[in-house]
Write a protein that holds these residues in place. Structure first.
Motif, PDB file in Angstrom:
ATOM      1  N   SER A  25     -15.633  -7.482   3.617  1.00 51.76           N
ATOM      2  CA  SER A  25     -14.809  -6.345   3.206  1.00 51.76           C
ATOM      3  C   SER A  25     -13.426  -6.421   3.841  1.00 51.76           C
ATOM      4  O   SER A  25     -12.433  -6.043   3.207  1.00 51.76           O
ATOM      5  CB  SER A  25     -15.506  -5.019   3.526  1.00 51.76           C
ATOM      6  OG  SER A  25     -15.844  -4.945   4.889  1.00 51.76           O
ATOM      7  N   ALA A  26     -13.321  -6.924   5.072  1.00 49.76           N
ATOM      8  CA  ALA A  26     -12.008  -7.074   5.711  1.00 49.76           C
ATOM      9  C   ALA A  26     -11.148  -8.062   4.942  1.00 49.76           C
ATOM     10  O   ALA A  26      -9.944  -7.842   4.747  1.00 49.76           O
ATOM     11  CB  ALA A  26     -12.173  -7.521   7.162  1.00 49.76           C
ATOM     12  N   TRP A  27     -11.764  -9.158   4.482  1.00 45.02           N
ATOM     13  CA  TRP A  27     -11.021 -10.155   3.700  1.00 45.02           C
ATOM     14  C   TRP A  27     -10.530  -9.538   2.393  1.00 45.02           C
ATOM     15  O   TRP A  27      -9.366  -9.675   2.028  1.00 45.02           O
ATOM     16  CB  TRP A  27     -11.901 -11.373   3.422  1.00 45.02           C
ATOM     17  CG  TRP A  27     -11.233 -12.376   2.550  1.00 45.02           C
ATOM     18  CD1 TRP A  27     -10.382 -13.372   2.938  1.00 45.02           C
ATOM     19  CD2 TRP A  27     -11.318 -12.457   1.128  1.00 45.02           C
ATOM     20  NE1 TRP A  27      -9.930 -14.059   1.836  1.00 45.02           N
ATOM     21  CE2 TRP A  27     -10.494 -13.520   0.720  1.00 45.02           C
ATOM     22  CE3 TRP A  27     -12.010 -11.737   0.151  1.00 45.02           C
ATOM     23  CZ2 TRP A  27     -10.341 -13.880  -0.618  1.00 45.02           C
ATOM     24  CZ3 TRP A  27     -11.863 -12.090  -1.174  1.00 45.02           C
ATOM     25  CH2 TRP A  27     -11.046 -13.157  -1.549  1.00 45.02           C
ATOM     26  N   ALA A  28     -11.420  -8.873   1.676  1.00 45.84           N
ATOM     27  CA  ALA A  28     -11.058  -8.298   0.378  1.00 45.84           C
ATOM     28  C   ALA A  28      -9.957  -7.254   0.523  1.00 45.84           C
ATOM     29  O   ALA A  28      -9.011  -7.228  -0.279  1.00 45.84           O
ATOM     30  CB  ALA A  28     -12.297  -7.692  -0.295  1.00 45.84           C
ATOM     31  N   ARG A  29     -10.051  -6.423   1.540  1.00 48.69           N
ATOM     32  CA  ARG A  29      -9.005  -5.415   1.760  1.00 48.69           C
ATOM     33  C   ARG A  29      -7.668  -6.074   2.098  1.00 48.69           C
ATOM     34  O   ARG A  29      -6.619  -5.657   1.596  1.00 48.69           O
ATOM     35  CB  ARG A  29      -9.411  -4.440   2.864  1.00 48.69           C
ATOM     36  CG  ARG A  29     -10.491  -3.457   2.445  1.00 48.69           C
ATOM     37  CD  ARG A  29     -10.695  -2.352   3.470  1.00 48.69           C
ATOM     38  NE  ARG A  29     -10.844  -2.838   4.830  1.00 48.69           N
ATOM     39  CZ  ARG A  29     -11.992  -3.130   5.416  1.00 48.69           C
ATOM     40  NH1 ARG A  29     -13.123  -2.989   4.760  1.00 48.69           N
ATOM     41  NH2 ARG A  29     -12.027  -3.550   6.671  1.00 48.69           N
ATOM     42  N   ALA A  30      -7.702  -7.101   2.932  1.00 46.22           N
ATOM     43  CA  ALA A  30      -6.456  -7.775   3.328  1.00 46.22           C
ATOM     44  C   ALA A  30      -5.789  -8.443   2.132  1.00 46.22           C
ATOM     45  O   ALA A  30      -4.570  -8.347   1.957  1.00 46.22           O
ATOM     46  CB  ALA A  30      -6.737  -8.810   4.420  1.00 46.22           C
ATOM     47  N   VAL A  31      -6.567  -9.106   1.300  1.00 50.49           N
ATOM     48  CA  VAL A  31      -5.999  -9.795   0.144  1.00 50.49           C
ATOM     49  C   VAL A  31      -5.491  -8.779  -0.876  1.00 50.49           C
ATOM     50  O   VAL A  31      -4.395  -8.939  -1.437  1.00 50.49           O
ATOM     51  CB  VAL A  31      -7.012 -10.779  -0.471  1.00 50.49           C
ATOM     52  CG1 VAL A  31      -6.478 -11.393  -1.750  1.00 50.49           C
ATOM     53  CG2 VAL A  31      -7.353 -11.883   0.545  1.00 50.49           C
ATOM     54  N   ALA A  32      -6.248  -7.719  -1.103  1.00 51.88           N
ATOM     55  CA  ALA A  32      -5.797  -6.681  -2.042  1.00 51.88           C
ATOM     56  C   ALA A  32      -4.509  -6.027  -1.544  1.00 51.88           C
ATOM     57  O   ALA A  32      -3.613  -5.735  -2.342  1.00 51.88           O
ATOM     58  CB  ALA A  32      -6.892  -5.634  -2.243  1.00 51.88           C
ATOM     59  N   ALA A  33      -4.407  -5.835  -0.236  1.00 53.60           N
ATOM     60  CA  ALA A  33      -3.218  -5.190   0.332  1.00 53.60           C
ATOM     61  C   ALA A  33      -1.976  -6.069   0.218  1.00 53.60           C
ATOM     62  O   ALA A  33      -0.854  -5.561   0.316  1.00 53.60           O
ATOM     63  CB  ALA A  33      -3.467  -4.826   1.793  1.00 53.60           C
ATOM     64  N   GLY A  34      -2.143  -7.361   0.013  1.00 57.04           N
ATOM     65  CA  GLY A  34      -1.017  -8.283  -0.096  1.00 57.04           C
ATOM     66  C   GLY A  34      -0.348  -8.287  -1.453  1.00 57.04           C
ATOM     67  O   GLY A  34       0.649  -8.987  -1.657  1.00 57.04           O
ATOM     68  N   ARG A  35      -0.887  -7.534  -2.407  1.00 58.85           N
ATOM     69  CA  ARG A  35      -0.287  -7.493  -3.743  1.00 58.85           C
ATOM     70  C   ARG A  35       1.091  -6.873  -3.687  1.00 58.85           C
ATOM     71  O   ARG A  35       1.358  -6.043  -2.819  1.00 58.85           O
ATOM     72  CB  ARG A  35      -1.183  -6.686  -4.703  1.00 58.85           C
ATOM     73  CG  ARG A  35      -2.518  -7.341  -4.911  1.00 58.85           C
ATOM     74  CD  ARG A  35      -3.444  -6.536  -5.799  1.00 58.85           C
ATOM     75  NE  ARG A  35      -3.679  -5.216  -5.237  1.00 58.85           N
ATOM     76  CZ  ARG A  35      -4.040  -4.149  -5.941  1.00 58.85           C
ATOM     77  NH1 ARG A  35      -4.236  -4.228  -7.225  1.00 58.85           N
ATOM     78  NH2 ARG A  35      -4.235  -2.994  -5.364  1.00 58.85           N
ATOM     79  N   PRO A  36       1.962  -7.240  -4.588  1.00 58.30           N
ATOM     80  CA  PRO A  36       1.748  -8.058  -5.777  1.00 58.30           C
ATOM     81  C   PRO A  36       1.884  -9.551  -5.483  1.00 58.30           C
ATOM     82  O   PRO A  36       2.605  -9.959  -4.567  1.00 58.30           O
ATOM     83  CB  PRO A  36       2.858  -7.608  -6.726  1.00 58.30           C
ATOM     84  CG  PRO A  36       3.978  -7.224  -5.821  1.00 58.30           C
ATOM     85  CD  PRO A  36       3.311  -6.653  -4.578  1.00 58.30           C
TER      86      PRO A  36
END
Length: 165
Positions: A25-36
């Motif tokens: 979940s930490a990975w998914a949140r970090a990658v999602a937060a890097g958008r766009p």
């Protein structure tokens, strides 16, 4: 899905999509937060870096979602289907090799405390068995490095699948 479509997703939906690629979940949140993201290449670069930045408990969260090599992932979700596809080489193992994979998984888990993770796509059961036996000789620090590399490779493959490449 295109990068533009991914960028437009609400954050919870982006995280849910990413969790199919890596269950941390930490990975998914970090990658999602890097958008766009400009494109898949940029997303892949950030995704790989985010695996490297995970704490060991976060890596363990990702590992816990992976079935043992040679065990068929259950369920009809995207992650289970991807896992079955990735482990197709183990599924065709003869009886002896399958039994040796079970024993290697057990020895690995006894030694390191988590599932044996390997980028299984394109590998035969014999190749995975040889890798498990070789990696049993690693010390914990060396094995954690190998696990991160394998997890990164699996994550990137699944990102490619998510984005239809």
């Amino acid at each position: 899905m295109s990068a533009a479509e991914f960028n437009a997703l609400p954050a919870p939906d982006a995280v849910r999509e990413l969790l199919a690629c890596n269950a941390s979940s930490a990975w998914a949140r970090a990658v999602a937060a890097g958008r766009p993201y400009a494109d898949l290449g940029e997303l892949r670069e950030v995704a790989a870096g985010a695996v490297g930045a995970l704490t060991w408990p976060d890596v363990r969260e990702a590992l816990d979602a992976h079935p043992r090599i040679g065990e068929r992932a259950v369920g009809d979700g995207r992650e289970a289907a991807w896992s079955r596809r990735e482990q197709s080489g183990a599924a065709s193992a003869d009886e002896r090799t399958a039994a040796e994979l079970v024993e290697a998984n057990r020895a690995y888990e006894d030694r390191f405390g988590h599932v044996f993770l390997i980028f299984a796509s394109g590998r035969t059961a014999d190749e995975m068995l040889a890798s498990a036996r070789q990696r049993l000789r690693n010390d914990e620090a060396a094995e954690r490095d190998v696990v991160r590399r394998e997890l990164t490779a699996i994550t990137l493959l699944r990102l490619d699948r998510l984005f239809g490449t």
